[in-house]
Each structure stands twice: as structure tokens, then as C-alpha cells.
Motif scaffolding. Structure first.
Motif, PDB file in Angstrom:
ATOM      1  N   THR A 171       5.176 -14.701  -0.744  1.00  0.00           N
ATOM      2  CA  THR A 171       5.947 -13.482  -0.975  1.00  0.00           C
ATOM      3  C   THR A 171       5.372 -12.627  -2.099  1.00  0.00           C
ATOM      4  OG1 THR A 171       7.921 -14.695  -0.300  1.00  0.00           O
ATOM      5  CG2 THR A 171       8.263 -12.566  -1.325  1.00  0.00           C
ATOM      6  N   GLU A 172       4.946 -13.264  -3.198  1.00  0.00           N
ATOM      7  CA  GLU A 172       4.437 -12.491  -4.331  1.00  0.00           C
ATOM      8  C   GLU A 172       3.158 -11.743  -3.959  1.00  0.00           C
ATOM      9  OE1 GLU A 172       3.092 -13.045  -9.019  1.00  0.00           O
ATOM     10  OE2 GLU A 172       4.059 -14.702  -7.934  1.00  0.00           O
ATOM     11  N   GLN A 173       2.246 -12.410  -3.243  1.00  0.00           N
ATOM     12  CA  GLN A 173       1.025 -11.744  -2.788  1.00  0.00           C
ATOM     13  C   GLN A 173       1.355 -10.589  -1.860  1.00  0.00           C
ATOM     14  OE1 GLN A 173      -0.935 -15.762  -1.713  1.00  0.00           O
ATOM     15  NE2 GLN A 173      -2.613 -14.292  -1.706  1.00  0.00           N
ATOM     16  N   PHE A 174       2.310 -10.827  -0.976  1.00  0.00           N
ATOM     17  CA  PHE A 174       2.718  -9.802  -0.015  1.00  0.00           C
ATOM     18  C   PHE A 174       3.273  -8.584  -0.748  1.00  0.00           C
ATOM     19  CE2 PHE A 174       5.969  -7.792   2.616  1.00  0.00           C
ATOM     20  CZ  PHE A 174       5.291  -7.587   3.805  1.00  0.00           C
ATOM     21  N   ARG A 175       4.159  -8.833  -1.709  1.00  0.00           N
ATOM     22  CA  ARG A 175       4.757  -7.715  -2.447  1.00  0.00           C
ATOM     23  C   ARG A 175       3.706  -6.954  -3.250  1.00  0.00           C
ATOM     24  NH1 ARG A 175      10.089  -7.572  -6.420  1.00  0.00           N
ATOM     25  NH2 ARG A 175       9.523  -5.653  -7.488  1.00  0.00           N
ATOM     26  N   GLU A 176       2.798  -7.662  -3.889  1.00  0.00           N
ATOM     27  CA  GLU A 176       1.740  -6.999  -4.654  1.00  0.00           C
ATOM     28  C   GLU A 176       0.875  -6.123  -3.755  1.00  0.00           C
ATOM     29  OE1 GLU A 176      -0.331 -10.139  -6.575  1.00  0.00           O
ATOM     30  OE2 GLU A 176       1.163 -10.378  -8.181  1.00  0.00           O
ATOM     31  N   ARG A 177       0.574  -6.594  -2.546  1.00  0.00           N
ATOM     32  CA  ARG A 177      -0.235  -5.801  -1.621  1.00  0.00           C
ATOM     33  C   ARG A 177       0.556  -4.582  -1.127  1.00  0.00           C
ATOM     34  NH1 ARG A 177      -4.738  -7.261   1.089  1.00  0.00           N
ATOM     35  NH2 ARG A 177      -5.102  -8.296  -0.919  1.00  0.00           N
ATOM     36  N   LEU A 178       1.849  -4.768  -0.865  1.00  0.00           N
ATOM     37  CA  LEU A 178       2.708  -3.641  -0.487  1.00  0.00           C
ATOM     38  C   LEU A 178       2.661  -2.550  -1.553  1.00  0.00           C
ATOM     39  CD1 LEU A 178       5.080  -2.229   1.080  1.00  0.00           C
ATOM     40  CD2 LEU A 178       6.630  -3.701  -0.225  1.00  0.00           C
ATOM     41  N   GLU A 179       2.846  -2.945  -2.800  1.00  0.00           N
ATOM     42  CA  GLU A 179       2.853  -1.971  -3.891  1.00  0.00           C
ATOM     43  C   GLU A 179       1.487  -1.318  -4.070  1.00  0.00           C
ATOM     44  OE1 GLU A 179       4.410  -4.369  -7.082  1.00  0.00           O
ATOM     45  OE2 GLU A 179       6.471  -3.713  -6.651  1.00  0.00           O
ATOM     46  N   SER A 180       0.423  -2.087  -3.835  1.00  0.00           N
ATOM     47  CA  SER A 180      -0.923  -1.538  -3.941  1.00  0.00           C
ATOM     48  C   SER A 180      -1.162  -0.461  -2.888  1.00  0.00           C
ATOM     49  CB  SER A 180      -1.956  -2.656  -3.790  1.00  0.00           C
ATOM     50  OG  SER A 180      -3.270  -2.140  -3.738  1.00  0.00           O
ATOM     51  N   LEU A 181      -0.724  -0.712  -1.663  1.00  0.00           N
ATOM     52  CA  LEU A 181      -0.899   0.268  -0.590  1.00  0.00           C
ATOM     53  C   LEU A 181      -0.090   1.536  -0.855  1.00  0.00           C
ATOM     54  CD1 LEU A 181      -0.860  -2.159   2.468  1.00  0.00           C
ATOM     55  CD2 LEU A 181      -2.809  -0.804   1.684  1.00  0.00           C
ATOM     56  N   ILE A 182       1.116   1.372  -1.360  1.00  0.00           N
ATOM     57  CA  ILE A 182       1.927   2.550  -1.686  1.00  0.00           C
ATOM     58  C   ILE A 182       1.298   3.317  -2.846  1.00  0.00           C
ATOM     59  CG2 ILE A 182       4.147   3.329  -2.597  1.00  0.00           C
ATOM     60  CD1 ILE A 182       4.260   2.659   0.362  1.00  0.00           C
ATOM     61  N   ASP A 183       0.772   2.614  -3.841  1.00  0.00           N
ATOM     62  CA  ASP A 183       0.096   3.270  -4.962  1.00  0.00           C
ATOM     63  C   ASP A 183      -1.087   4.110  -4.478  1.00  0.00           C
ATOM     64  OD1 ASP A 183       1.838   2.253  -6.816  1.00  0.00           O
ATOM     65  OD2 ASP A 183       0.515   0.618  -7.475  1.00  0.00           O
ATOM     66  N   ARG A 184      -1.694   3.676  -3.364  1.00  0.00           N
ATOM     67  CA  ARG A 184      -2.820   4.420  -2.785  1.00  0.00           C
ATOM     68  C   ARG A 184      -2.353   5.508  -1.823  1.00  0.00           C
ATOM     69  NH1 ARG A 184      -5.801  -0.740  -0.645  1.00  0.00           N
ATOM     70  NH2 ARG A 184      -6.284   0.731   1.029  1.00  0.00           N
ATOM     71  N   GLN A 185      -1.040   5.784  -1.834  1.00  0.00           N
ATOM     72  CA  GLN A 185      -0.444   6.843  -1.000  1.00  0.00           C
ATOM     73  C   GLN A 185      -0.524   6.521   0.497  1.00  0.00           C
ATOM     74  OE1 GLN A 185       1.041   9.895  -2.500  1.00  0.00           O
ATOM     75  NE2 GLN A 185       0.963   8.339  -4.077  1.00  0.00           N
ATOM     76  N   GLU A 186      -0.551   5.240   0.839  1.00  0.00           N
ATOM     77  CA  GLU A 186      -0.620   4.840   2.247  1.00  0.00           C
ATOM     78  C   GLU A 186       0.791   4.724   2.845  1.00  0.00           C
ATOM     79  OE1 GLU A 186      -3.263   4.695   3.901  1.00  0.00           O
ATOM     80  OE2 GLU A 186      -4.950   4.141   2.618  1.00  0.00           O
ATOM     81  N   TYR A 187       1.612   5.728   2.622  1.00  0.00           N
ATOM     82  CA  TYR A 187       3.009   5.657   3.046  1.00  0.00           C
ATOM     83  C   TYR A 187       3.215   5.978   4.519  1.00  0.00           C
ATOM     84  CZ  TYR A 187       2.470  10.629   1.951  1.00  0.00           C
ATOM     85  OH  TYR A 187       2.012  11.915   1.885  1.00  0.00           O
ATOM     86  N   ARG A 188       2.145   6.296   5.248  1.00  0.00           N
ATOM     87  CA  ARG A 188       2.266   6.544   6.691  1.00  0.00           C
ATOM     88  C   ARG A 188       1.949   5.298   7.520  1.00  0.00           C
ATOM     89  NH1 ARG A 188       5.198  10.315   8.587  1.00  0.00           N
ATOM     90  NH2 ARG A 188       3.933  10.389  10.464  1.00  0.00           N
TER      91      ARG A 188
END
Length: 240
Positions: A171-188
Motif C-alpha cells: 500500500t505504501e509503495q502504491f500511494r507514493e506512486r499515486l502521489e508521484s503521478l499526480i505531482d507530474r500532472q498526470e491527472y488524466r
């Protein structure tokens, strides 16, 4: 365990057929689909979280009286499901099932996913490769190697069902990757792209679990909705 249902999207492919209601609220034998799903999850002793956006009052109405926590994606019309999951990111602790709210599945499918002890697992149907919405290429051991809507037929191993489980070990790895993608503006992106990102460089195996001929349907088109209605009608007839 928690279950996070993503129900914020408009559903453009079917929206013109259903007159401005979330497709997860379409009635199945006089009960909204999302209510059927939430009742199954609660029966399995799960805490349920629902992310809403489009026509959220309709979802609140459909789930009235049920013990559900809500998060809102106010940008549902310009983002995809990865953003919806990001708004509920504080719930990504321990074991978590993540599910698209427009999927009809049997209780057996849910039980089998919950019983799987691997770090992560995505539900698939190995009987569907010629037609469907989203496909995987998997190894003999069921690890995802390729993915996509337009995956060549010869490379398709299965169709994706619309549900995944993330264990507390991942879960922690998953959440960190989620936040990383959003930080890169990958919200689509879709929320599943968080898992797919681990397969791209083979950083961590993403596993699959077959539904084993259990009925399921994700509502992308009106034909999918009719499949569910026909299944329920036949099930009722058999029980009479």
C-alpha cells in the motif's frame, strides 16, 4: 479491509442513453447498482469509501442509510479516476480493495479477491479476449506484461474486470506512486495506471486473478447494462 469505490465520472460513452444520471446508479431489479455492490461489501465486513463527483446527490440518494464514507472529486469533468483516488489517498492504509463503481460482480468474485494473499492482484476474465474494453498480456504465472485498449488480439491473455486489491505490504509503495503521478500532472490517467507503472520497468510484479466463469459486467455501453438485466432476469427465473 477497506473498499474504495470510484464513482465520480460522467461516463461519456453511455451518458446520452441514460439521461444525466451516474451509470453506477442504474437500477438492477429496482435497486441501484452501486447499492447492490456496497451491500455485498458490507456483508463481507468491509469499510466502504465512495468517491463522488458527477451528479453526486444521486449517489448519496442511492446509498441512503448505508454506512459509507464519502470523498468528492470537484474536478471530475477535467480529470480521470486517478485524481478521484488521490482525493481519497488518506484511506490507502492496510489492505485496500479498489473498484470502479460501474462494475457488477458476484459475491464469489469479491470473496476470491479478498482471499488472495499476494501483494496486489487485479481481477481478469481469461475467456474474454476477442471483444471487451481493456486487455492484458500476462505471463504463464499471471503477471501483467502489457496492457491497453488496443492491445493486438494475438497478444491478449484476458480482459480486465475493474477491481484490484492492494495488500498492506504494498500500500505504501502504491500511494507514493499515486502521489508521484499526480505531482507530474498526470491527472488524466486511470487509477489503474498506478499499478501499470510498476510493470513498465518491471519494478514490481502486478498479479492477476481469474473470475473463473463467474458473471460480471462493467457498464461502458448500454449493451453492458442490458447484459446485467438479462442475467438477473434469468437468475430470478431459475429461482422461481
Amino acid at each position: 479491509m477497506k473498499a474504495i469505490l470510484l464513482a465520480a465520472g460522467v461516463g461519456n460513452r453511455i451518458s446520452r442513453m441514460i439521461e444525466s444520471v451516474p451509470k453506477s446508479t442504474l437500477p438492477i431489479n429496482d435497486k441501484p447498482l452501486i447499492r447492490i455492490t456496497v451491500e455485498k461489501l458490507i456483508k463481507l465486513h468491509m469499510e466502504v469509501v465512495v468517491v463522488v463527483g458527477y451528479q453526486r446527490e444521486k449517489i448519496y440518494e442511492a446509498l441512503e442509510g448505508l454506512d459509507v464514507a464519502y470523498y468528492v472529486n470537484p474536478f471530475y469533468d477535467i480529470t480521470n479516476s486517478i485524481a478521484s483516488l488521490w482525493f481519497a489517498r488518506e484511506e490507502l492504509k492496510g489492505d485496500v480493495m479498489i473498484m470502479n463503481a460501474d462494475v457488477f460482480v458476484s459475491e464469489t468474485i469479491l470473496q476470491n479477491i479478498l482471499a488472495d494473499e499476494r501483494d496486489n492482484v487485479m481481477a481478469i476474465d481469461v475467456t474474454r479476449t476477442k471483444t471487451g474494453d481493456y486487455f492484458f498480456t500476462t505471463t504463464d504465472g499471471g503477471i501483467i506484461r502489457k496492457y491497453g485498449k488496443d492491445l493486438p488480439l494475438r497478444e491478449r491473455s484476458c480482459e480486465y474486470v475493474g477491481i484490484a486489491k492492494i495488500s498492506s505490504r504494498f500500500t505504501e509503495q502504491f500511494r507514493e506512486r499515486l502521489e508521484s503521478l499526480i505531482d507530474r500532472q498526470e491527472y488524466r490517467l486511470w487509477w489503474e495506471n498506478v499499478l501499470y507503472s510498476f510493470t513498465d520497468k518491471k519494478e514490481h510484479p502486478i498479479y492477476t486473478i481469474d473470475v473463473k466463469n463467474e458473471f460480471w459486467s462493467e457498464i461502458d455501453y448500454f449493451d453492458d447494462y442490458e447484459r446485467i438485466l438479462n442475467y438477473i432476469s434469468g437468475e430470478l427465473s431459475d429461482g422461481e
